[in-house]
Design a protein around this motif. Structure first.
Motif, short mmCIF file in Angstrom:
data_model
loop_
_atom_site.label_atom_id
_atom_site.label_comp_id
_atom_site.label_asym_id
_atom_site.label_seq_id
_atom_site.Cartn_x
_atom_site.Cartn_y
_atom_site.Cartn_z
N GLU A 30 56.28 32.40 52.68
CA GLU A 30 54.90 33.78 52.53
C GLU A 30 53.98 34.54 51.88
O GLU A 30 52.74 34.32 51.15
N ALA A 31 54.95 35.56 51.31
CA ALA A 31 54.51 36.81 51.08
C ALA A 31 53.85 35.52 49.31
O ALA A 31 52.96 36.10 48.46
N LEU A 32 54.70 34.94 48.76
CA LEU A 32 53.84 34.04 47.30
C LEU A 32 52.60 33.61 47.34
O LEU A 32 52.07 33.64 46.67
N VAL A 33 51.76 32.89 48.60
CA VAL A 33 51.70 32.13 49.11
C VAL A 33 49.87 33.68 49.48
O VAL A 33 48.96 33.37 48.75
N CYS A 34 50.60 34.16 50.60
CA CYS A 34 49.46 34.90 50.92
C CYS A 34 48.71 36.62 50.65
O CYS A 34 48.29 37.43 51.10
N HIS A 35 50.12 36.84 49.50
CA HIS A 35 50.05 38.25 48.27
C HIS A 35 48.40 38.24 47.76
O HIS A 35 48.04 39.95 48.29
N PRO A 36 47.99 38.00 47.37
CA PRO A 36 46.84 37.89 46.68
C PRO A 36 45.90 38.95 47.89
O PRO A 36 44.72 39.23 47.44
N LEU A 37 45.63 37.90 49.24
CA LEU A 37 44.69 38.39 50.36
C LEU A 37 45.96 39.95 50.74
O LEU A 37 43.91 40.39 51.00
N ASP A 38 46.08 40.16 50.76
CA ASP A 38 46.95 41.17 50.75
C ASP A 38 46.35 42.83 49.95
O ASP A 38 45.99 43.27 50.90
N THR A 39 46.74 41.97 49.34
CA THR A 39 45.53 43.76 47.80
C THR A 39 44.49 43.18 47.59
O THR A 39 43.85 44.47 47.79
N ILE A 40 43.49 42.99 48.22
CA ILE A 40 42.24 42.82 48.22
C ILE A 40 42.14 43.40 49.42
O ILE A 40 40.91 44.05 49.82
N LYS A 41 42.98 43.03 50.70
CA LYS A 41 42.71 43.88 51.76
C LYS A 41 42.70 45.03 51.40
O LYS A 41 42.00 46.05 52.16
N VAL A 42 43.48 45.62 50.94
CA VAL A 42 44.36 46.94 51.20
C VAL A 42 43.35 47.76 49.88
O VAL A 42 43.22 49.08 50.03
N ARG A 43 42.56 47.02 48.99
CA ARG A 43 41.19 47.68 48.21
C ARG A 43 40.50 48.27 49.44
O ARG A 43 39.15 48.67 49.17
N MET A 44 39.97 46.92 50.35
CA MET A 44 38.95 46.73 50.53
C MET A 44 39.31 48.32 52.13
O MET A 44 38.11 49.37 52.00
N GLN A 45 40.33 48.06 52.34
CA GLN A 45 40.59 49.61 53.05
C GLN A 45 40.76 50.53 52.63
O GLN A 45 40.17 51.89 52.99
N LEU A 46 40.51 50.95 51.43
CA LEU A 46 40.84 52.21 50.79
C LEU A 46 39.83 52.58 50.35
O LEU A 46 38.97 53.25 49.59
N GLY A 59 32.48 42.77 49.92
CA GLY A 59 32.83 41.50 50.72
C GLY A 59 34.29 41.21 49.87
O GLY A 59 34.74 41.86 48.61
N PHE A 60 34.68 40.00 50.57
CA PHE A 60 36.82 40.44 50.19
C PHE A 60 36.26 38.83 48.63
O PHE A 60 37.42 39.49 48.48
N ILE A 61 35.43 38.52 49.28
CA ILE A 61 35.18 38.29 47.48
C ILE A 61 34.45 38.69 46.20
O ILE A 61 35.15 38.30 45.44
#
Length: 327
Positions: A30-46, A59-61
């Motif tokens: 799960e981490a290998l497949v989905c981590h890039p989206l988590d990084t984008i999420k964190v940047r947007m939240q910060l 947006g996220f794109i």
């Protein structure tokens, strides 16, 4: 709806060894497949920039493309080391504690558990993993993800070089307590996530098993594609219910503590400033990539977990199936 603890076929619940191997393998995938989206999420939240009238929406794109452009595609995997380090114990604790809490909450005579009991078991499992593993892992991960350095430029040296260095630096500069910054919010997020996640997944799984049996389509293990679908749907429910908690938690864990200021006070200040400076929508920053990350992440987790658990239980080595396994 009441379900049988350990399954409808009367099998014993998975052992801790099965949960360790199956849960760890599922978590790593799960981490290998989905981590890039988590990084984008964190940047947007910060991101603290409130959108000006007429300015294009961030947006996220666009956020993801800017990370790739400025920091190379490897920038999307910042903090992955911290995630992989903690994913095995996290998933082992999640599934093992969930099964343990289910047995505690099940009826002593019928060995069945109600939907409310499943919800409470998921809630307790989420809080357990948050306190034991997730909070320190999240602090290190967010510190790494918040850095805007280029991973292609050897002269662009960030403050935190990798997960181990980030862990060492945070403890050295801020103390061990810094690793548990935001633990209450993390526990609230993980608890609500797993309560909703496990309850929905269990309900959908039981409904599909009944449908297959009543329709003469076979019984036992669900096909992988059905596990993936119900994991995807159940995984999307958690982020929708606790997005503001996750955004406040991310901002809290990114910054060092202020001397003499309590955690509750800092949470109140962060929430107040977000509402005043950025509006209500700020609490839902990163919700799109978070759903896109968590929902397929849970689909991958449940699919791989169920597959590995089934294979391990059929293989029958004593360390997996024996009731005398000790942690």
């Amino acid at each position: 709806m009441a379900t049988k603890v350990g399954g409808k076929d009367g099998k014993a619940p998975p052992t801790a060894a099965t949960n360790l191997i199956a849960g760890g393998g599922a978590g790593m995938m799960e981490a290998l497949v989905c981590h890039p989206l988590d990084t984008i999420k964190v940047r947007m939240q910060l991101s603290r920039r409130a959108r000006q009238p007429g300015a294009p929406k961030r947006g996220f794109i666009r956020t993801g493309s800017e990370i790739v452009k400025r920091e190379t595609p490897l920038g999307l995997y910042k903090g992955l080391g911290a995630v992989l380090t903690g994913i095995v114990p996290k998933m082992a604790i999640r599934f093992t504690s969930f099964e343990a809490y289910k047995q505690m909450l099940a009826d002593s005579e019928t060995k069945t558990i109600t939907g409310r009991g499943t919800f409470l078991a998921g809630l307790a499992a989420g809080v357990t993993e948050a306190v034991a593993v997730v909070t320190p892992m999240e602090v290190v991960k967010i510190r790494l993800q918040a850095q805007h350095h280029s991973m292609a430029d050897p002269l662009d040296i960030p403050k935190y070089r990798n997960a181990a260095h980030a862990l060492y630096t945070v403890v050295k500069e801020e103390g061990v307590g810094a690793l548990y910054r935001g633990v209450s919010l993390t526990a609230l997020r993980q608890g609500s996530n797993q309560a909703v996640n496990f309850t929905a997944y269990t309900y959908f799984k039981e409904a599909l098993l009944r449908w297959r049996e009543e329709g003469g389509r076979g019984s036992g293990q669900l096909p992988s594609w059905q596990t993936t679908v119900i994991g995807l749907v159940s995984g999307a429910m958690g982020p929708l219910s606790n997005a503001p908690i996750d955004t406040i938690k991310t901002r809290l864990q990114k910054t060092p503590a202020e001397e003499g200021v309590s955690a509750f006070r800092r949470i109140s200040v962060i929430a107040g400033e977000m509402f005043k400076q950025e509006g209500v929508h700020a609490f839902y920053k990163g919700i799109t990539p978070r759903i896109m990350r968590v929902a397929p992440g849970q689909a991958v987790t449940f699919t791989v977990y169920e597959y590995l658990k089934d294979k391990l239980e059929k293989s029958g080595p004593s360390v997996i199936s024996g009731s005398r396994y000790e942690e």
